[in-house]
Design an enzyme around this catalytic site. Sequence first.
Site, PDB file in Angstrom:
ATOM      1  N   TYR A 100       0.844  -1.197   0.000  1.00  0.00           N
ATOM      2  CA  TYR A 100       0.000   0.000   0.000  1.00  0.00           C
ATOM      3  C   TYR A 100       0.879   1.247   0.000  1.00  0.00           C
ATOM      4  CZ  TYR A 100      -3.301   3.533   1.703  1.00  0.00           C
ATOM      5  OH  TYR A 100      -4.059   4.673   1.856  1.00  0.00           O
ATOM      6  N   LYS A 121       1.379   4.346  -2.852  1.00  0.00           N
ATOM      7  CA  LYS A 121       1.177   5.764  -2.559  1.00  0.00           C
ATOM      8  C   LYS A 121       2.451   6.570  -2.801  1.00  0.00           C
ATOM      9  CE  LYS A 121      -3.140   5.413  -1.510  1.00  0.00           C
ATOM     10  NZ  LYS A 121      -4.173   6.041  -2.364  1.00  0.00           N
TER      11      LYS A 121
END
Length: 267
Positions: free
Chosen positions: A150, A154
Site C-alpha cells: 500500500y 502511494k
Amino acid sequence: MTKAIFITGAASGMGRAAATLFADRGWFVGGYDLNEEGLASLRAELGDNHCVTGLLDVTDKDGFDSAVADFGAASGGRMDILFNNAGIGESGWFEDVPHDRAMRLVDINLKGVLNGAYSGLELLKATPGSLLFNNASSSATYGMPRLAVYSATKHGVKGLTEALAIEWGRHDIRVSDALPGLINTPLLQNTPNHSGDGAPRPTDQAPKSGPFRLIEPVEVAEALWACYHAPKPKLHWYVPKGIGMIDKMKAISADFVRRRIEKMLPG
C-alpha cells in the site's frame, strides 16, 4: 459557466465528502465508483441537475475513457478538477499478504491513478486553469511497515504527482496531491489484517490531538477546495498539516524516522 469536478471513489469517504462539498458550493459533480448503492444515495442527495454518476472500475482503461466521455457530455465539455481518489487497503506483514491481493493494490491504487491521468488529459487540457488532484497518503512520506505494498503504491502516486506537476505545466494543468493521515473512512475501518495477530487498528491508538489524530473526510475535501483556489501552486497537501513533518524529518535523517517507526510497531 458552472465548474465541474470528476471524482473516483465517490460513493463514500473522502470522495463523497468532496462531492457534497463542491455541489453545495455550486459545482457540477461527476461521481464514479463500483458501489452502486452508494452512488444512488449520492445522486439522490445532490439531485440530477447537479451531478452525474456512473459505475467505474478504475483498473479498466476503456471504462475510464467512457466515464470521462459521459462526464464531458454532461458538464459542457469541461473538467476543472479530476480527483483521483479511489483506493483500497491491505495490511499485515509483507509475506502474509496474499500475492493476488498485493497486485490488486497496485492495480487500483497506482494503475487506477495512471488511467485517470491518461483518460482525463484531453478534458483537462480543454479547461483553463484545471487541476489534477491525486489522493496519496501519509504512508507516502515514509515506507510504512505492515502496509508495505500500500505504501509503495502511494509513493508511486506522490512521485507521479511531482513529475506531472512539471510536465503538465505546458498544458496549463496544475497537479497536486493530498497526503492524509488517519481519516475516518470505510477504507480505514475495513482494511483486513492478513497477519491475524491481533495488532490494534490505527483507529484504536489514534491520539486526540496532533498530526495522527483521527479526522473526518471533509478535511481532505477542504484541502482540495483550498488547492484549487490557492493563489500560488502548492504541490503536496498534508492533512493535517503536521503530517508534513515526516517528510522534513526524513530529509534530515531517514534512519531516525525508521527508528521512531520501529518503536511504534506491535511485536
